[in-house]
Motif scaffolding. Structure first.
Motif, mmCIF file in Angstrom:
data_model
loop_
_atom_site.group_PDB
_atom_site.id
_atom_site.type_symbol
_atom_site.label_atom_id
_atom_site.label_comp_id
_atom_site.label_asym_id
_atom_site.label_seq_id
_atom_site.Cartn_x
_atom_site.Cartn_y
_atom_site.Cartn_z
ATOM 1 N N LEU A 145 0.826 -1.194 0.000
ATOM 2 C CA LEU A 145 0.000 0.000 0.000
ATOM 3 C C LEU A 145 0.867 1.254 0.000
ATOM 4 C CD1 LEU A 145 -2.648 1.565 0.230
ATOM 5 C CD2 LEU A 145 -2.570 1.216 2.713
ATOM 6 N N ALA A 146 1.874 1.289 0.861
ATOM 7 C CA ALA A 146 2.741 2.464 0.950
ATOM 8 C C ALA A 146 3.485 2.701 -0.362
ATOM 9 C CB ALA A 146 3.727 2.302 2.112
ATOM 10 N N VAL A 147 4.044 1.636 -0.936
ATOM 11 C CA VAL A 147 4.807 1.775 -2.179
ATOM 12 C C VAL A 147 3.902 2.230 -3.317
ATOM 13 C CG1 VAL A 147 6.126 0.515 -3.917
ATOM 14 C CG2 VAL A 147 6.601 0.147 -1.486
ATOM 15 N N SER A 148 2.728 1.633 -3.424
ATOM 16 C CA SER A 148 1.824 1.985 -4.520
ATOM 17 C C SER A 148 1.332 3.421 -4.426
ATOM 18 C CB SER A 148 0.628 1.029 -4.544
ATOM 19 O OG SER A 148 -0.188 1.212 -3.391
ATOM 20 N N ALA A 149 1.315 3.965 -3.192
ATOM 21 C CA ALA A 149 0.869 5.347 -2.999
ATOM 22 C C ALA A 149 2.013 6.348 -3.127
ATOM 23 C CB ALA A 149 0.201 5.492 -1.633
ATOM 24 N N GLY A 150 3.227 5.866 -3.416
ATOM 25 C CA GLY A 150 4.343 6.764 -3.662
ATOM 26 C C GLY A 150 5.168 7.129 -2.457
ATOM 27 N N TYR A 151 5.072 6.349 -1.378
ATOM 28 C CA TYR A 151 5.863 6.611 -0.181
ATOM 29 C C TYR A 151 7.218 5.907 -0.276
ATOM 30 C CZ TYR A 151 1.758 8.625 2.074
ATOM 31 O OH TYR A 151 0.678 9.422 2.387
ATOM 32 N N ALA A 152 8.239 6.540 0.291
ATOM 33 C CA ALA A 152 9.572 5.953 0.355
ATOM 34 C C ALA A 152 9.836 5.477 1.782
ATOM 35 C CB ALA A 152 10.634 6.972 -0.053
ATOM 36 N N LEU A 153 10.470 4.314 1.904
ATOM 37 C CA LEU A 153 10.829 3.786 3.217
ATOM 38 C C LEU A 153 12.100 4.478 3.692
ATOM 39 C CD1 LEU A 153 10.285 1.733 5.492
ATOM 40 C CD2 LEU A 153 11.722 0.104 4.237
ATOM 41 N N GLU A 154 11.948 5.402 4.630
ATOM 42 C CA GLU A 154 13.091 6.194 5.088
ATOM 43 C C GLU A 154 13.912 5.458 6.138
ATOM 44 O OE1 GLU A 154 13.992 8.778 3.639
ATOM 45 O OE2 GLU A 154 12.216 9.477 2.563
ATOM 46 N N GLN A 155 13.250 4.800 7.075
ATOM 47 C CA GLN A 155 13.944 4.120 8.158
ATOM 48 C C GLN A 155 13.234 2.829 8.517
ATOM 49 O OE1 GLN A 155 14.081 7.310 11.277
ATOM 50 N NE2 GLN A 155 16.217 6.711 11.460
ATOM 51 N N VAL A 156 14.015 1.895 9.052
ATOM 52 C CA VAL A 156 13.460 0.696 9.673
ATOM 53 C C VAL A 156 13.856 0.702 11.135
ATOM 54 C CG1 VAL A 156 13.588 -1.820 9.809
ATOM 55 C CG2 VAL A 156 13.374 -0.695 7.581
ATOM 56 N N TYR A 157 12.873 0.509 11.988
ATOM 57 C CA TYR A 157 13.106 0.399 13.424
ATOM 58 C C TYR A 157 13.035 -1.068 13.825
ATOM 59 C CZ TYR A 157 13.293 5.217 15.076
ATOM 60 O OH TYR A 157 13.689 6.493 15.351
ATOM 61 N N ARG A 158 14.035 -1.507 14.551
ATOM 62 C CA ARG A 158 14.018 -2.848 15.120
ATOM 63 C C ARG A 158 13.341 -2.796 16.485
ATOM 64 N NH1 ARG A 158 19.583 -5.733 16.715
ATOM 65 N NH2 ARG A 158 20.058 -5.175 14.538
ATOM 66 N N VAL A 159 12.291 -3.578 16.651
ATOM 67 C CA VAL A 159 11.608 -3.679 17.937
ATOM 68 C C VAL A 159 12.156 -4.921 18.638
ATOM 69 C CG1 VAL A 159 9.401 -3.881 19.123
ATOM 70 C CG2 VAL A 159 9.566 -2.559 16.993
ATOM 71 N N SER A 160 12.712 -4.727 19.822
ATOM 72 C CA SER A 160 13.389 -5.801 20.546
ATOM 73 C C SER A 160 12.748 -6.006 21.910
ATOM 74 C CB SER A 160 14.876 -5.474 20.725
ATOM 75 O OG SER A 160 15.493 -5.201 19.485
ATOM 76 N N THR A 161 12.880 -7.222 22.422
ATOM 77 C CA THR A 161 12.254 -7.585 23.693
ATOM 78 C C THR A 161 13.289 -8.171 24.653
ATOM 79 O OG1 THR A 161 10.138 -8.040 22.613
ATOM 80 C CG2 THR A 161 10.479 -9.021 24.783
ATOM 81 N N LEU A 162 13.188 -7.785 25.913
ATOM 82 C CA LEU A 162 14.009 -8.352 26.975
ATOM 83 C C LEU A 162 13.085 -9.118 27.916
ATOM 84 C CD1 LEU A 162 16.805 -8.568 28.354
ATOM 85 C CD2 LEU A 162 16.175 -6.542 29.689
ATOM 86 N N ASP A 163 13.319 -10.421 28.055
ATOM 87 C CA ASP A 163 12.507 -11.292 28.905
ATOM 88 C C ASP A 163 12.945 -11.134 30.355
ATOM 89 O OD1 ASP A 163 11.117 -13.297 30.184
ATOM 90 O OD2 ASP A 163 11.581 -14.849 28.704
ATOM 91 N N LEU A 164 12.065 -10.555 31.175
ATOM 92 C CA LEU A 164 12.407 -10.304 32.571
ATOM 93 C C LEU A 164 12.200 -11.519 33.462
ATOM 94 C CD1 LEU A 164 10.859 -6.738 33.043
ATOM 95 C CD2 LEU A 164 13.228 -7.344 32.475
ATOM 96 N N THR A 165 11.647 -12.602 32.902
ATOM 97 C CA THR A 165 11.443 -13.809 33.711
ATOM 98 C C THR A 165 12.690 -14.669 33.758
ATOM 99 O OG1 THR A 165 10.632 -15.172 31.865
ATOM 100 C CG2 THR A 165 9.019 -13.802 33.034
ATOM 101 N N LYS A 166 13.691 -14.349 32.938
ATOM 102 C CA LYS A 166 14.930 -15.119 32.896
ATOM 103 C C LYS A 166 16.042 -14.362 33.632
ATOM 104 C CE LYS A 166 13.817 -17.267 28.443
ATOM 105 N NZ LYS A 166 14.247 -17.441 27.034
ATOM 106 N N PRO A 167 17.080 -15.076 34.066
ATOM 107 C CA PRO A 167 18.200 -14.389 34.717
ATOM 108 C C PRO A 167 18.809 -13.336 33.799
ATOM 109 C CG PRO A 167 18.372 -16.767 35.004
ATOM 110 C CD PRO A 167 17.263 -16.546 34.008
#
Length: 364
Positions: free
Chosen positions: A164-186
């Motif tokens: 949808l974004a590409v077809s509407a003429g948008y450029a991908l400027e940045q990619v954000y990595r979403v990361s998780t830290l498991d607090l149930t582990k040491p």
């Protein structure tokens, strides 16, 4: 009811925000409640267990902020709610930006609703004289790279949102990595990283508070919040230089409080000057089983190179486990080109879980 715009059989009705929070649960709040229901259902489909479902009452303060305009339209097809369209208009002096978002319920995708709604939003942005159109997309972790960011760091898969974004003429400027830290582990890797940061950050000390910010720190905190718009990596995305002062911080803190958010801020003080020069925020809605969000994190450019990012993140993590016992994981997002902050996350034990795309379209 506000006048609706009809695109073929798709009707877009402006979302009326009740005058008071009490009106949210009354007849006048019916469309507002429906819009929040769409938001929640779309988030669950996108984020799974990480989705934070909010009540209409919790969402209400975010629609009333003085620092940007929030506009929403409820989308119906043949009388059935199929999604919502959102537009956020920054109010910084000289801003040409606008943030757009189209949310279509999963069972109604593949019918061209997103394309028509995005064109509708672009027209509304044009009416406001905005020429820089920006949008975010969310993507599950994927090994198939469809579009690479213009920064050269990171890619998003060739899925429906990307097409949808590409077809509407948008450029991908940045990619954000979403990361998780498991607090149930040491968390065996955190203490050595904290000790190393303590040694490297001689001349600085760690401080923290639960919102609201103490009066002694509010001006420094406001200055750092303003620098988020200039010092954080942004690629070629156009960013407004935001103006923050103590009053704006207090307005934000009221939104946090009114919507049920608890916020822990950790910061680094430059001892010689007595000024705060780095900070991070942990945010919780106090809902068991839902992640704690690591929100803004920044080291002022002139104070980088002293491991202050690691200092504030490791110390605040330890305090966050005590302050938010309901949280079993922390989720954070960083631009893929922001290697210093990603290195801190990786050293702490964060692992990638999904990706966000930041898109931009400039109207000549």
């Amino acid at each position: 009811m506000p006048e609706a715009t009809t695109l073929d059989e798709l009707a877009l009705t402006p979302v009326s925000v009740p005058d008071t929070v009490a009106g949210v649960s009354a007849d006048e709040g019916a469309d507002f409640r429906a819009a929040i229901d769409v938001r929640n259902r779309v988030n669950v489909a996108l984020l799974g267990a990480d989705a934070l479902e909010v009540t209409p009452e919790q969402s209400y303060p975010h629609w009333l902020t003085e620092d940007e305009e929030v506009h929403g339209w409820l989308m119906r097809s043949h009388g059935t709610v199929v999604g919502r369209a959102m537009m956020w208009v920054p109010l910084e002096d000289g801003s040409q930006r606008v943030q757009l978002r189209v949310e279509v319920l999963p069972e109604h995708r593949g019918r061209g609703i997103g394309r028509r709604a995005l064109a509708f939003l672009e027209a509304r942005a044009g009416e406001r004289g905005r020429t820089i159109l920006q949008a975010w997309t969310e993507h599950p972790s994927s090994t198939s790279a469809g579009v690479t960011a213009r920064t050269g760091f990171g890619a998003v898969p060739d899925d429906q949102a990307t097409r949808l974004a590409v077809s509407a003429g948008y450029a991908l400027e940045q990619v954000y990595r979403v990361s998780t830290l498991d607090l149930t582990k040491p968390l065996d890797r955190v203490a050595p990283l904290r000790d190393e940061a303590e040694r490297a950050s001689e001349g600085y000390r760690y401080v923290s508070w639960m919102a609201p910010t103490p009066d002694d720190w509010v001006d420094d905190y406001a200055w750092m919040k303003s620098r988020m718009s200039t010092d954080a990596p942004a690629g070629d995305s156009v960013m407004d230089e935001e103006t923050w002062d103590a009053a704006r911080v207090r307005r934000l803190e009221k939104v946090w409080s009114d919507s049920g958010m608890a916020v822990l801020v950790g910061a680094a003080e430059h001892i010689a000057s007595g000024r705060l020069v780095a900070f991070t925020e942990l945010v919780s809605f106090r809902k068991p089983g839902k992640p704690i969000d690591q929100n803004d994190t920044l080291v002022l450019a002139e104070h980088r190179g002293h491991r202050l990012g690691a200092l504030v993140k490791t110390h605040t993590l330890a305090l966050g486990r005590e302050a938010f016992p309901e949280g079993d994981r922390i989720v954070t997002g960083n631009a893929e080109e922001n290697r210093p902050m990603l290195a801190v996350n990786e050293a702490m034990g964060f692992t990638p879980t999904r990706y966000s795309g930041e898109w931009q379209k400039v109207i000549a």
